[in-house]
Design a protein around this motif. Structure first.
Motif, PDB file in Angstrom:
ATOM      1  N   VAL A  58       0.850  -1.032  -0.024  1.00 15.77           N
ATOM      2  CA  VAL A  58      -0.033   0.009  -0.067  1.00 15.77           C
ATOM      3  C   VAL A  58       0.936   1.106  -0.101  1.00 15.77           C
ATOM      4  O   VAL A  58       1.977   1.129   0.871  1.00 15.77           O
ATOM      5  CB  VAL A  58      -1.204   0.088   1.172  1.00 15.77           C
ATOM      6  CG1 VAL A  58      -1.893   1.125   1.323  1.00 15.77           C
ATOM      7  CG2 VAL A  58      -1.706  -1.251   1.343  1.00 15.77           C
ATOM      8  N   VAL A  59       0.672   1.996  -0.949  1.00 18.26           N
ATOM      9  CA  VAL A  59       1.374   3.384  -1.000  1.00 18.26           C
ATOM     10  C   VAL A  59       1.345   4.189   0.178  1.00 18.26           C
ATOM     11  O   VAL A  59       0.181   4.308   0.847  1.00 18.26           O
ATOM     12  CB  VAL A  59       0.934   4.227  -2.141  1.00 18.26           C
ATOM     13  CG1 VAL A  59       1.738   5.702  -2.276  1.00 18.26           C
ATOM     14  CG2 VAL A  59       1.105   3.503  -3.545  1.00 18.26           C
ATOM     15  N   PRO A 294       8.777   3.451   4.083  1.00 12.77           N
ATOM     16  CA  PRO A 294       7.534   3.942   3.219  1.00 12.77           C
ATOM     17  C   PRO A 294       7.599   3.572   1.825  1.00 12.77           C
ATOM     18  O   PRO A 294       8.429   3.489   1.106  1.00 12.77           O
ATOM     19  CB  PRO A 294       7.275   5.413   3.732  1.00 12.77           C
ATOM     20  CG  PRO A 294       8.197   5.847   4.792  1.00 12.77           C
ATOM     21  CD  PRO A 294       9.305   4.530   4.722  1.00 12.77           C
ATOM     22  N   LEU A 295       6.428   3.138   1.523  1.00  9.78           N
ATOM     23  CA  LEU A 295       6.128   2.768   0.032  1.00  9.78           C
ATOM     24  C   LEU A 295       5.823   3.763  -0.757  1.00  9.78           C
ATOM     25  O   LEU A 295       4.705   4.454  -0.337  1.00  9.78           O
ATOM     26  CB  LEU A 295       5.108   1.261  -0.165  1.00  9.78           C
ATOM     27  CG  LEU A 295       5.718   0.040   0.485  1.00  9.78           C
ATOM     28  CD1 LEU A 295       4.674  -0.807   0.288  1.00  9.78           C
ATOM     29  CD2 LEU A 295       7.220  -0.197  -0.038  1.00  9.78           C
ATOM     30  N   THR A 296       6.515   4.235  -1.995  1.00  6.74           N
ATOM     31  CA  THR A 296       6.010   5.291  -2.792  1.00  6.74           C
ATOM     32  C   THR A 296       5.180   4.345  -4.028  1.00  6.74           C
ATOM     33  O   THR A 296       5.162   3.135  -3.979  1.00  6.74           O
ATOM     34  CB  THR A 296       7.196   5.952  -3.291  1.00  6.74           C
ATOM     35  OG1 THR A 296       8.027   4.960  -4.110  1.00  6.74           O
ATOM     36  CG2 THR A 296       8.095   6.430  -2.363  1.00  6.74           C
ATOM     37  N   ILE A 299       7.344   2.576  -6.437  1.00  4.89           N
ATOM     38  CA  ILE A 299       7.846   1.281  -5.711  1.00  4.89           C
ATOM     39  C   ILE A 299       6.680   0.259  -6.013  1.00  4.89           C
ATOM     40  O   ILE A 299       6.931  -0.695  -6.464  1.00  4.89           O
ATOM     41  CB  ILE A 299       8.312   1.305  -4.274  1.00  4.89           C
ATOM     42  CG1 ILE A 299       9.511   2.177  -4.275  1.00  4.89           C
ATOM     43  CG2 ILE A 299       8.544  -0.091  -3.785  1.00  4.89           C
ATOM     44  CD1 ILE A 299      10.138   2.476  -3.002  1.00  4.89           C
ATOM     45  N   VAL A 300       5.499   0.586  -5.645  1.00  3.50           N
ATOM     46  CA  VAL A 300       4.260  -0.280  -5.671  1.00  3.50           C
ATOM     47  C   VAL A 300       4.207  -0.512  -7.105  1.00  3.50           C
ATOM     48  O   VAL A 300       3.865  -1.705  -7.446  1.00  3.50           O
ATOM     49  CB  VAL A 300       3.058   0.311  -4.995  1.00  3.50           C
ATOM     50  CG1 VAL A 300       1.921  -0.450  -5.335  1.00  3.50           C
ATOM     51  CG2 VAL A 300       3.189   0.519  -3.719  1.00  3.50           C
ATOM     52  N   GLU A 301       4.073   0.415  -8.056  1.00  4.00           N
ATOM     53  CA  GLU A 301       3.921   0.113  -9.632  1.00  4.00           C
ATOM     54  C   GLU A 301       5.060  -0.867 -10.004  1.00  4.00           C
ATOM     55  O   GLU A 301       4.748  -2.081 -10.553  1.00  4.00           O
ATOM     56  CB  GLU A 301       3.781   1.473 -10.418  1.00  4.00           C
ATOM     57  CG  GLU A 301       2.699   2.283  -9.962  1.00  4.00           C
ATOM     58  CD  GLU A 301       2.885   3.555 -10.966  1.00  4.00           C
ATOM     59  OE1 GLU A 301       3.728   3.637 -11.709  1.00  4.00           O
ATOM     60  OE2 GLU A 301       2.118   4.192 -10.796  1.00  4.00           O
TER      61      GLU A 301
END
Length: 773
Positions: A58-59, A294-296, A299-301
């Protein structure tokens, strides 16, 4: 020198030999395995076998685990592709349409107006010269104005009226209009692109040019100024009427170059479509996010794209390289059994067996990898693909090869399997080393045990070796600071070896034994159980033959060990070599009870048939009870085609004078021994029977007896079709002597006891040596 082979003849012989080999069935069989195995191996190696699953990301939330690229992949670069496509769209020149018919339309309009004016002159009855004044009649003015563009001043009609609508004036006006409208006219110059060419095509024509010099293009205002200049230069009008000419030409000016928005958009879309999807290459081991960071959105994409990424090795060039590598691997694998087969050391179809075993284990490995990838999210801390690779019991193939063939063949299998295994694991050199270590451990561990249950012990040894190698690899690769990962890898390797390897071996071993027709030591140990139904039947129906088989097994096993043959096979096969005697056991001396000699009532030829029948009956029973083919083959070969000497000599004595007795009628059906083991059986069977006839046995008597028997067998040509050597024969003789001395050793007399053996000797009197067996 006569008979010497010239180079040409030698070459021709080699060519003929190769052609014969091409036509040989076994060569075609192995060629089919080579081609199909290479194709399957290429497909197996063409792409990584597992998917990547990072779980829920999750972003804005912290990463639940390290987000690491597991292998070299190419993921779609949507942003980069959009930029490239936008650049391609900008490179498309705007499309403009030149209206070449505008000048023609104006010429026609002027011609029609002048034609109407001349008709007006004729109607007014004023032919002749010009008039310095005058006005065109009102009723005809509208006919002259109709062809002209809207807004044309009425003064133009009066000016032409005063000029009598002369052909010269008409020509001058048409020429001026044609010159004016033949150029490129746009509504405004700011409508043209800056520093970019435009594409100009003529309406209703397929001609198209790329125009980058805009100096020849005029806007409406410039074109009207030029129209005024051209109108002032027309000499057919009086001075006071030239303003009307300028006004007409100004009205005739219209844009001849118009922007085609629809065509331009179509071309831009087409150019964008021609730009292929761009892929961003991510190297194996790249860390996208550490656990807890933290996920940006990027990164998630990227993580989602990696999960859906198509392996880059599906491209034609990597597939071609993989096919070449597969061809080389299977090519050298093909050469190895060919070399060993020339030395008569391995099975005839060893290549197909090894190829099938390799492909079977690779398919199993890929399947387990696919299952493991689905479980990654639920196996923390075992949620690394590298850890799951240690859990795969790939070394089970090495243990299978060792049990099915030999340690040497299993070592070759390990090398040829480990390289494709490392390629499947993403060209990981660490997995290559791990695979070799665990395979060698499996081969050694399996060679130390001889039972089904011992496979569990061997698996535990493989697990220990795998855990040690996994920990060593992690330490060598710089992971000593992450002891949780090191422990997970070691635990996975231990579980894969101690649990996975025995399970796979136990599952595949019976299947491979049946499929390959290979007689393993484990299977032999199962057959050595004296409670086997067939052996139980032999013990009950023919106890003497049963006891004889046990002693022959002891002799054959010791002789096989001394000569380098398979001792376990010799001992087990000896248990079954006389099972055919269960049909008529009383015709053999070892089973004779208190009754008389049945052969006294038979002709020599009939006795020979009875003795020979136990060979065929034994082979039939062995097949009926599902014994391996290797044991079935030994039953007729242990007698070969030897002559039943006693009945042959008896037949000659009883034959009428002059009647020839054919020795071939008194031979066993054969075939002759084909292997060293079968030759050892023939010797052991004869030696065991002859040893019972020696009084006061000792080593020298046994040795002389054995050499006499072996010499007659050799002179009879019974060993012509097997690979027994004289060195082997010497070792066999000495092994027989040691065994017989231990079996028939001297014992002291029992005080106060008298054992009379005379009656026993009388019972066997008149029976041939063959019947005593």
């Amino acid at each position: 020198m006569k008979g010497e082979r010239t180079p040409v003849r030698s070459l021709a012989a080699r060519v003929r030999g190769r052609l014969r080999r091409l036509l040989d069935n076994s060569f075609r069989y192995e060629l089919g395995w080579f081609l199909s195995g290479t194709a399957v191996l290429t497909l197996l190696l063409a792409s990584p076998p597992w998917g990547v699953h990072y779980g829920e990301l999750v972003v804005g939330e912290p990463a639940p685990r390290d987000v690491i690229v597991p292998l070299d992949v190419e993921i779609p670069d949507e942003a980069g592709t959009s930029a490239l496509r936008e650049a391609a769209r900008r490179q498309v020149p705007p499309s403009y349409v030149f209206d070449a018919s505008a000048a023609l339309r104006v010429e026609h309009a002027i011609a029609e107006a002048f034609e109407a004016g001349r008709r007006l002159l004729e109607a007014a009855g004023q032919p002749g010269g010009a008039s310095s004044s005058g006005r065109a009649p009102e009723p005809g003015r509208s006919a002259v104005m109709a062809p002209l563009p809207p807004g044309t001043p009425s003064d133009f009609v009066d000016a032409c009226w005063r000029a009598r609508f002369s052909p010269a004036l008409e020509h001058d006006l048409e020429t001026a209009a044609r010159r004016l409208l033949s150029g490129l006219i746009v509504p405004r110059m700011d409508m043209l692109p800056v520093a970019r060419p435009i594409s100009v095509r003529t309406a209703r024509e397929r001609r198209e040019t790329l125009l980058s010099d805009f100096s020849q293009i005029m806007d409406i205002d410039s074109a009207r100024q030029r129209a005024q200049q051209m109108g002032a230069a027309i000499e057919g009008f009086a001075e006071r009427d030239r303003g009307a000419a300028r006004a007409l030409l100004e009205r005739l000016v219209e844009p001849t170059l118009t922007f085609d928005q629809e065509e331009t958009a179509r071309r831009m879309d087409e150019a964008a479509r021609r730009v292929p999807l761009r892929f961003a290459r991510l190297e194996r081991g790249t860390v996208l996010a550490r656990r807890g960071t933290p996920l940006t959105g990027e990164i998630v994409e990227q993580a989602r794209a990696i999960e859906k990424a198509r392996p880059q090795s599906l491209k034609p060039v990597p597939i071609a390289g993989t096919a070449m590598l597969s061809t080389l691997l299977f090519g050298f694998l093909w050469l190895y059994p060919s070399y060993q087969r020339r030395r008569r050391e391995e099975p005839a179809h060893l290549f197909s067996m090894l190829a099938l075993l390799i492909l079977m284990m690779l398919l199993t490995t890929r399947g387990l990898l696919g299952v493991s990838s689905l479980l990654l999210d639920r196996l923390e801390p075992y949620d690394r693909m590298e850890t799951m690779l240690y859990l795969i019991p790939a070394s089970a193939g090495g243990m299978l090869a060792g049990l099915l063939f030999s340690g040497r063949v299993a070592t070759v299998y390990s090398v040829f399997f480990s390289l494709p295994y490392a390629i499947i694991a993403g060209w990981d050199l660490r997995l290559l080393a791990y695979s070799l270590v665990t395979h060698f451990a499996a081969i050694y561990a399996a060679s130390q045990y001889r039972s089904r249950a011992a496979v569990m012990k061997a698996g535990f040894a493989v697990g220990l070796a795998g855990a040690a190698s996994a920990v060593a690899i992690d330490l060598a690769s710089g992971s000593a600071n992450n002891w949780q990962m090191v422990g997970a890898d070691g635990g996975a390797a231990l579980a894969g070896g101690a649990v996975g390897v025995p399970v796979l071996v136990s599952f595949f071993l019976p299947f491979c034994e049946s499929l390959f027709g290979v007689l393993t030591d484990v299977r032999l140990l199962e057959l050595s159980n004296l409670n086997n139904p067939l052996l139980s039947q032999l013990a009950a129906s023919a106890p003497g033959s049963y006891n004889h088989s046990l002693i022959v097994g002891t002799l054959a096993e010791e002789a096989a060990k001394a000569s380098g043959a398979n001792g376990l096979f010799c001992r087990v096969a000896a248990f079954y070599h006389d099972v055919g005697k269960v049909k008529m056991p009383e015709y053999f001396i070892e089973n004779l009870g208190g009754g008389g000699n049945p052969h006294e009532r038979l002709a020599p030829s009939m006795s020979a048939l009875v003795l020979a029948s136990h060979v065929k009956e034994g082979a039939r029973l062995a097949r009926e009870y599902g014994l391996p083919q290797q044991i079935v083959d030994v039953i007729p070969q242990h007698h070969g085609t030897r002559v039943m000497t006693y009945f042959f000599e008896k037949a000659k004595k009883t034959a009428a004078n002059g009647v020839h007795v054919n020795p071939d009628d008194f031979r066993y059906p054969g075939p002759k021994p084909q292997t060293r083991e079968a030759a050892i059986f023939m010797l052991a069977d004869s030696v065991e029977a002859a040893a019972r006839t020696i009084d006061e046995p000792n080593a020298e008597k046994f040795r002389a007896m054995i050499r006499q028997i072996s010499g007659r067998i050799i002179l009879d040509g019974q060993f012509d079709e097997c690979d027994l050597t004289f060195r082997d024969l010497d070792a066999i003789v000495e092994a027989f002597v040691r065994s017989l001395v231990s079996i028939y050793h001297h014992r002291v007399d029992y005080p106060t006891y008298v054992f009379d053996s005379e009656e026993r000797r009388k019972k066997s009197e008149g029976l041939p040596r063959e019947a005593r067996r």
